[in-house]
Write a protein that holds these residues in place. Structure first.
Motif, mmCIF file in Angstrom:
data_model
loop_
_atom_site.group_PDB
_atom_site.id
_atom_site.type_symbol
_atom_site.label_atom_id
_atom_site.label_comp_id
_atom_site.label_asym_id
_atom_site.label_seq_id
_atom_site.Cartn_x
_atom_site.Cartn_y
_atom_site.Cartn_z
ATOM 1 N N ALA A 150 -45.505 -2.705 25.134
ATOM 2 C CA ALA A 150 -44.078 -2.377 25.065
ATOM 3 C C ALA A 150 -43.287 -3.197 26.082
ATOM 4 C CB ALA A 150 -43.878 -0.883 25.312
ATOM 5 N N GLY A 151 -43.853 -3.393 27.273
ATOM 6 C CA GLY A 151 -43.175 -4.218 28.270
ATOM 7 C C GLY A 151 -43.066 -5.665 27.843
ATOM 8 N N SER A 171 -42.231 1.462 27.984
ATOM 9 C CA SER A 171 -43.262 0.850 28.821
ATOM 10 C C SER A 171 -43.428 1.603 30.132
ATOM 11 C CB SER A 171 -42.909 -0.616 29.100
ATOM 12 O OG SER A 171 -43.853 -1.200 29.972
ATOM 13 N N LEU A 224 -46.832 3.712 31.000
ATOM 14 C CA LEU A 224 -47.593 3.274 32.172
ATOM 15 C C LEU A 224 -47.620 4.364 33.242
ATOM 16 C CD1 LEU A 224 -46.481 -0.453 32.574
ATOM 17 C CD2 LEU A 224 -48.719 0.394 31.870
ATOM 18 N N ARG A 226 -52.615 2.091 29.133
ATOM 19 C CA ARG A 226 -52.183 0.902 29.873
ATOM 20 C C ARG A 226 -51.874 -0.239 28.916
ATOM 21 N NH1 ARG A 226 -56.041 0.339 35.263
ATOM 22 N NH2 ARG A 226 -54.831 1.763 36.594
ATOM 23 N N GLY A 275 -48.592 0.499 27.113
ATOM 24 C CA GLY A 275 -47.453 0.287 27.996
ATOM 25 C C GLY A 275 -47.191 -1.185 28.257
ATOM 26 N N ALA A 276 -48.266 -1.962 28.423
ATOM 27 C CA ALA A 276 -48.101 -3.399 28.633
ATOM 28 C C ALA A 276 -47.521 -4.077 27.398
ATOM 29 C CB ALA A 276 -49.444 -4.023 29.007
ATOM 30 N N PHE A 295 -37.707 -0.409 24.633
ATOM 31 C CA PHE A 295 -39.069 -0.843 24.936
ATOM 32 C C PHE A 295 -39.343 -0.806 26.440
ATOM 33 C CE2 PHE A 295 -39.174 -2.276 20.590
ATOM 34 C CZ PHE A 295 -40.508 -2.140 20.255
ATOM 35 N N ALA A 324 -45.284 4.818 20.400
ATOM 36 C CA ALA A 324 -45.202 5.192 21.814
ATOM 37 C C ALA A 324 -44.698 6.621 21.975
ATOM 38 C CB ALA A 324 -44.281 4.219 22.546
#
Length: 332
Positions: A192-193, A226, A230, A186, A189-190, A222, A82
């Protein structure tokens, strides 16, 4: 007064499928698979805990359960990927960090699995001194090779054309809108979330005695990764009477604004991720660029600084902004 909207294409644009993007994705997935699979797929070959740290004497002095031995390096790797995606440094340095980091983490995981193999008690694990030295040397060498291979020639200087102007009949107002999104950012980011949400749930289901390091320590990095990724995964650009607004992320926040009176010129220009140093919010010799896909970008100069964003129909947006900026100059 009537209001006309000159809308850009509102479809999402996929990132170009160049070798660099696919190579990075394959490398990230491959290293992640090694980090997770090694401790979990060989559980019958060692005990309930794995030696994960060795003292200066060469004897193991720390351990983790297999699931934690898989999650900990995988979390570090995901954070590194990331960071590399959002890093503003030159491409060769980001490639060196990803390749050397992947070799270091994967080699360390291989050494740990090999040292614990066929030992029911983690205290009986073999030394890893030789494996650690070999892994470190391999990581340094791989990073140097990646930096050399990824080196690109300097980008050609941008054209200094100021762009065309749009004729706006008296009494009319026009607004230009466009939007671009990068599905790969996207997805990252998702992911990591999802790790940030899953970490405390996993920790809650494991006894405190089995948890060498609190799982909540994974939540903050994280969650930040995220939100950051995002936020750079999509943009919505609006050019109107007041100037230009660029809204970031799926929620349209934060927003950067430029008054029409501050815009010196605007133009459409083709740029690639290699020219600006990668994807996302980048700083380079070309100024600030929001790079979501290679190709047409709307470039403006305001208060002596250049800003570019990759959107469709950029030529029309630049023409409208030039007209609005010229109108403000004439009235001042």
């Amino acid at each position: 007064m009537s209001e006309r909207k000159a809308r850009g294409k509102l479809r999402e644009i996929r990132a170009p499928r160049g070798w660099a993007a696919w190579g990075t994705a394959a490398w990230a997935a491959g290293v992640l698979a090694v980090l997770v699979a090694l401790p979990l797929s060989m559980r019958g070959a060692y005990g309930d805990r794995l030696a994960t740290h060795w003292g200066t004497s060469g004897e193991p002095d720390g351990s983790l359960p297999p699931w934690a031995a898989a999650v900990a390096p995988a979390a570090v790797w995901a954070a590194l990927v990331a960071a590399a995606v959002c890093w503003r440094a030159a491409r060769r340095w980001r490639a060196a960090a990803l390749v050397s980091g992947g070799v270091l983490l994967a080699g360390g995981q291989v050494s740990i699995a090999r040292a614990n193999l066929h030992h029911a008690d983690w205290r009986d694990a073999d030394p890893v001194s030789v494996g650690a030295v070999v892994t470190l040397c391999a990581a340094v060498a791989a990073g140097c090779v990646a930096a050399l291979v990824s080196r690109r020639p300097a980008a050609a200087p941008a054209s200094r054309g100021r762009g065309a102007r749009m004729e706006i009949p008296e009494g009319e107002r026009r607004v230009w809108l466009s939007r671009t999104a990068n599905p790969w950012l996207r997805l990252l980011g998702a992911a990591a979330g999802a790790v940030a949400v899953a970490a405390p749930l996993v920790g809650a289901g494991v006894g405190a005695g089995d948890l060498a390091q609190p799982m909540w320590l994974l939540v903050a990095p994280f969650a930040v990764a995220s939100v950051a990724v995002l936020g750079c995964s999509s943009v919505r650009v609006r050019v109107g009477e007041r100037g230009m607004d660029v809204a970031f992320g799926p929620l349209g926040w934060p927003v950067r604004r430029w008054d029409a009176a501050d815009v010196e010129w605007a133009r459409a220009e083709r740029r690639t991720p290699a020219q600006v140093g990668g994807w996302g919010y980048r700083l380079s010799g070309l100024g600030t660029t929001v790079m979501l896909r290679g190709g047409e970008c709307l470039v403006i100069r305001a208060k002596g600084k250049d800003f570019a964003v990759s959107v469709d129909d950029a030529e029309r947006g630049a023409a409208l902004l030039n007209s609005l900026a010229g109108a403000h100059t004439e009235h001042s």
